[in-house]
Motif scaffolding. Structure first.
Motif, PDB file in Angstrom:
ATOM      1  N   GLY A 216       0.819  -1.206   0.000  1.00  0.00           N
ATOM      2  CA  GLY A 216       0.000   0.000   0.000  1.00  0.00           C
ATOM      3  C   GLY A 216       0.854   1.257   0.000  1.00  0.00           C
ATOM      4  O   GLY A 216       0.508   2.254  -0.638  1.00  0.00           O
ATOM      5  N   GLN A 217       1.977   1.214   0.728  1.00  0.00           N
ATOM      6  CA  GLN A 217       2.887   2.360   0.730  1.00  0.00           C
ATOM      7  C   GLN A 217       3.434   2.616  -0.670  1.00  0.00           C
ATOM      8  O   GLN A 217       3.534   3.765  -1.113  1.00  0.00           O
ATOM      9  CB  GLN A 217       4.044   2.119   1.701  1.00  0.00           C
ATOM     10  N   VAL A 218       3.799   1.552  -1.391  1.00  0.00           N
ATOM     11  CA  VAL A 218       4.292   1.715  -2.758  1.00  0.00           C
ATOM     12  C   VAL A 218       3.196   2.306  -3.642  1.00  0.00           C
ATOM     13  O   VAL A 218       3.429   3.235  -4.419  1.00  0.00           O
ATOM     14  CB  VAL A 218       4.785   0.378  -3.335  1.00  0.00           C
ATOM     15  N   ALA A 219       1.989   1.757  -3.524  1.00  0.00           N
ATOM     16  CA  ALA A 219       0.883   2.244  -4.349  1.00  0.00           C
ATOM     17  C   ALA A 219       0.570   3.705  -4.060  1.00  0.00           C
ATOM     18  O   ALA A 219       0.382   4.514  -4.984  1.00  0.00           O
ATOM     19  CB  ALA A 219      -0.356   1.380  -4.106  1.00  0.00           C
ATOM     20  N   LEU A 220       0.526   4.083  -2.778  1.00  0.00           N
ATOM     21  CA  LEU A 220       0.245   5.475  -2.428  1.00  0.00           C
ATOM     22  C   LEU A 220       1.378   6.404  -2.851  1.00  0.00           C
ATOM     23  O   LEU A 220       1.128   7.521  -3.319  1.00  0.00           O
ATOM     24  CB  LEU A 220       0.015   5.602  -0.917  1.00  0.00           C
ATOM     25  N   ALA A 221       2.616   5.940  -2.696  1.00  0.00           N
ATOM     26  CA  ALA A 221       3.753   6.769  -3.110  1.00  0.00           C
ATOM     27  C   ALA A 221       3.733   6.990  -4.620  1.00  0.00           C
ATOM     28  O   ALA A 221       3.996   8.097  -5.102  1.00  0.00           O
ATOM     29  CB  ALA A 221       5.067   6.115  -2.690  1.00  0.00           C
ATOM     30  N   ALA A 222       3.401   5.948  -5.379  1.00  0.00           N
ATOM     31  CA  ALA A 222       3.329   6.089  -6.839  1.00  0.00           C
ATOM     32  C   ALA A 222       2.220   7.051  -7.232  1.00  0.00           C
ATOM     33  O   ALA A 222       2.396   7.917  -8.103  1.00  0.00           O
ATOM     34  CB  ALA A 222       3.120   4.727  -7.486  1.00  0.00           C
ATOM     35  N   LEU A 223       1.072   6.913  -6.589  1.00  0.00           N
ATOM     36  CA  LEU A 223      -0.046   7.809  -6.912  1.00  0.00           C
ATOM     37  C   LEU A 223       0.245   9.248  -6.500  1.00  0.00           C
ATOM     38  O   LEU A 223      -0.084  10.192  -7.230  1.00  0.00           O
ATOM     39  CB  LEU A 223      -1.318   7.314  -6.222  1.00  0.00           C
ATOM     40  N   SER A 224       0.859   9.430  -5.333  1.00  0.00           N
ATOM     41  CA  SER A 224       1.147  10.801  -4.897  1.00  0.00           C
ATOM     42  C   SER A 224       2.227  11.429  -5.768  1.00  0.00           C
ATOM     43  O   SER A 224       2.222  12.645  -6.008  1.00  0.00           O
ATOM     44  CB  SER A 224       1.551  10.817  -3.424  1.00  0.00           C
ATOM     45  N   THR A 225       3.161  10.619  -6.275  1.00  0.00           N
ATOM     46  CA  THR A 225       4.178  11.130  -7.195  1.00  0.00           C
ATOM     47  C   THR A 225       3.544  11.517  -8.527  1.00  0.00           C
ATOM     48  O   THR A 225       3.883  12.551  -9.116  1.00  0.00           O
ATOM     49  CB  THR A 225       5.277  10.075  -7.410  1.00  0.00           C
ATOM     50  N   ALA A 226       2.605  10.700  -9.005  1.00  0.00           N
ATOM     51  CA  ALA A 226       1.905  11.000 -10.257  1.00  0.00           C
ATOM     52  C   ALA A 226       0.966  12.182 -10.107  1.00  0.00           C
ATOM     53  O   ALA A 226       0.770  12.959 -11.044  1.00  0.00           O
ATOM     54  CB  ALA A 226       1.125   9.777 -10.726  1.00  0.00           C
ATOM     55  N   ALA A 227       0.349  12.314  -8.932  1.00  0.00           N
ATOM     56  CA  ALA A 227      -0.555  13.424  -8.613  1.00  0.00           C
ATOM     57  C   ALA A 227      -1.646  13.627  -9.655  1.00  0.00           C
ATOM     58  O   ALA A 227      -1.727  14.691 -10.284  1.00  0.00           O
ATOM     59  CB  ALA A 227       0.246  14.717  -8.420  1.00  0.00           C
ATOM     60  N   PRO A 228      -2.518  12.628  -9.873  1.00  0.00           N
ATOM     61  CA  PRO A 228      -3.603  12.809 -10.848  1.00  0.00           C
ATOM     62  C   PRO A 228      -4.557  13.923 -10.419  1.00  0.00           C
ATOM     63  O   PRO A 228      -4.860  14.079  -9.232  1.00  0.00           O
ATOM     64  CB  PRO A 228      -4.310  11.447 -10.842  1.00  0.00           C
ATOM     65  N   VAL A 229      -5.013  14.694 -11.393  1.00  0.00           N
ATOM     66  CA  VAL A 229      -5.944  15.796 -11.119  1.00  0.00           C
ATOM     67  C   VAL A 229      -7.074  15.749 -12.142  1.00  0.00           C
ATOM     68  O   VAL A 229      -6.926  15.222 -13.248  1.00  0.00           O
ATOM     69  CB  VAL A 229      -5.242  17.173 -11.202  1.00  0.00           C
ATOM     70  N   GLY A 230      -8.199  16.318 -11.752  1.00  0.00           N
ATOM     71  CA  GLY A 230      -9.323  16.460 -12.662  1.00  0.00           C
ATOM     72  C   GLY A 230      -9.767  15.135 -13.247  1.00  0.00           C
ATOM     73  O   GLY A 230     -10.005  14.161 -12.527  1.00  0.00           O
ATOM     74  N   ARG A 231      -9.854  15.081 -14.580  1.00  0.00           N
ATOM     75  CA  ARG A 231     -10.345  13.902 -15.279  1.00  0.00           C
ATOM     76  C   ARG A 231      -9.204  13.022 -15.786  1.00  0.00           C
ATOM     77  O   ARG A 231      -9.410  12.204 -16.689  1.00  0.00           O
ATOM     78  CB  ARG A 231     -11.223  14.325 -16.463  1.00  0.00           C
ATOM     79  N   GLU A 232      -8.020  13.135 -15.225  1.00  0.00           N
ATOM     80  CA  GLU A 232      -6.892  12.340 -15.702  1.00  0.00           C
ATOM     81  C   GLU A 232      -7.116  10.847 -15.450  1.00  0.00           C
ATOM     82  O   GLU A 232      -7.654  10.442 -14.413  1.00  0.00           O
ATOM     83  CB  GLU A 232      -5.598  12.797 -15.037  1.00  0.00           C
ATOM     84  N   SER A 233      -6.666  10.036 -16.398  1.00  0.00           N
ATOM     85  CA  SER A 233      -6.831   8.588 -16.339  1.00  0.00           C
ATOM     86  C   SER A 233      -5.517   7.915 -15.946  1.00  0.00           C
ATOM     87  O   SER A 233      -4.429   8.477 -16.118  1.00  0.00           O
ATOM     88  CB  SER A 233      -7.313   8.059 -17.689  1.00  0.00           C
ATOM     89  N   VAL A 234      -5.632   6.672 -15.432  1.00  0.00           N
ATOM     90  CA  VAL A 234      -4.461   5.943 -14.932  1.00  0.00           C
ATOM     91  C   VAL A 234      -4.508   4.510 -15.448  1.00  0.00           C
ATOM     92  O   VAL A 234      -5.556   3.860 -15.405  1.00  0.00           O
ATOM     93  CB  VAL A 234      -4.426   5.934 -13.388  1.00  0.00           C
ATOM     94  N   LEU A 235      -3.362   4.010 -15.918  1.00  0.00           N
ATOM     95  CA  LEU A 235      -3.191   2.603 -16.247  1.00  0.00           C
ATOM     96  C   LEU A 235      -2.163   2.015 -15.299  1.00  0.00           C
ATOM     97  O   LEU A 235      -1.120   2.622 -15.044  1.00  0.00           O
ATOM     98  CB  LEU A 235      -2.740   2.424 -17.697  1.00  0.00           C
TER      99      LEU A 235
END
Length: 314
Positions: free
Chosen positions: A126-145
């Protein structure tokens, strides 16, 4: 104490159970933990093949991973922990044993009522997943693969992305038989690596696989998008694609993330347990095996058969 080591590089068959090993002594900044659960990770499985930094660990060696258990001794200058605390920690080597040295900077206390298996299934991945997401910092309608989406980290990243409001989460996996599992976790689309197309390009890729898959992962990123690279599989990409597509790649390692961002690391830890306690986040455990069956655990990981975490029990 019992431990599992490898004396030569190779597949699962190189792992050997040793029954009468000496107990380790904690040094500065270390905790000695009596393990209750040990999480098996792909990076540490790969290191038994000699794929670690610098061409491999000095032999004989013991795989790393994640551990959870009771603190039985403290190294010099360690603060914030006490003998008897139940903790979970990332350990980069020496994890497959009844007694393990854990870096205090990577350790966190397990909440009352939570099991050791829950801790190794939830916290590091979970720490890896959260760190990756916080580094990516998705905003608005941005999509993720997310590649490796059914893995211990990937399946948590799928859920966390949806909890953060990402409107389109694409789960990329090796086989279609994992689709039902991922749709059940909230994935909007599931694609397999062998498909000619992974659908419409995405703004962000979280890559937990690397290797030969990395160029395809980068190709899935739309113009101006970004890829967060947190796997141990290596891989190369054509620099021109970064330039022509105005794309970026950011590398992520948890050792550096936890050291440089200790406050954020602590917040992420608290957030993971909060989401798990409320039922919003589910850490799937594929199987639990005795420590003596570490080779079988490695076979599962190497075959990419797991849905969630593979755990060893001392």
């Amino acid at each position: 104490m019992r431990r599992v080591r490898f004396h030569t590089y190779g597949g699962p068959e190189v792992l050997r159970v040793e029954e009468e090993a000496e107990s380790p002594v904690p040094g500065p900044g270390e905790l000695l933990v009596r393990t209750e659960a040990i999480g098996v990770t792909l990076p540490c499985v790969r290191r038994t093949h000699g794929d670690g930094k610098g061409g491999g660990d000095p032999l004989p060696a013991m795989p790393g991973g994640e551990i959870a258990g009771e603190v039985v001794a403290l190294g010099p200058d360690v603060t914030g922990f006490a003998v008897g605390d139940r903790v979970t920690s990332v350990t980069f080597q020496g994890s497959y044993a009844e007694l393990v040295l854990a870096p205090a900077v990577m350790a966190t206390v397990i909440p009352d009522g939570a099991s050791a298996v829950e801790a190794v299934a939830l916290v590091r991945s979970g720490q890896v997943a959260l760190a990756a997401l916080s580094t990516a910092a998705p905003v608005g309608r941005e999509s993720v693969l997310i590649t490796g989406a059914a893995s211990a980290t990937g399946h948590l990243a799928v859920q966390l992305a949806k909890l953060q409001g990402v409107p389109r989460v694409v789960a990329a996996v090796g086989s279609a038989d994992k689709a039902e599992f991922l749709y059940g976790l909230g994935a909007d689309e599931v694609v397999t690596y062998d498909q000619d197309s992974w659908g419409e390009p995405v703004d962000i890729v979280l890559d937990g696989v690397g290797g030969e898959l990395l160029p395809r992962a980068l190709a899935a990123v739309t113009e101006g998008g970004r890829l967060i690279f947190f796997n141990s599989g290596g891989g190369t990409v054509p620099a021109f694609e970064l330039l022509a597509g105005a794309k970026t790649i950011t590398g992520l390692t948890m050792r550096r993330f936890a050291t440089v961002n200790p406050e954020r690391y602590a917040r992420h830890h608290a957030r993971l347990w909060e989401l798990a306690a409320s039922g919003q986040l589910r850490a799937a455990v594929h199987t639990e095996l005795p420590l003596a069956e570490a080779a079988k655990a490695h076979e599962i990981i190497e075959s990419r058969a797991n849905l969630g975490k593979v755990v060893l029990r001392p």
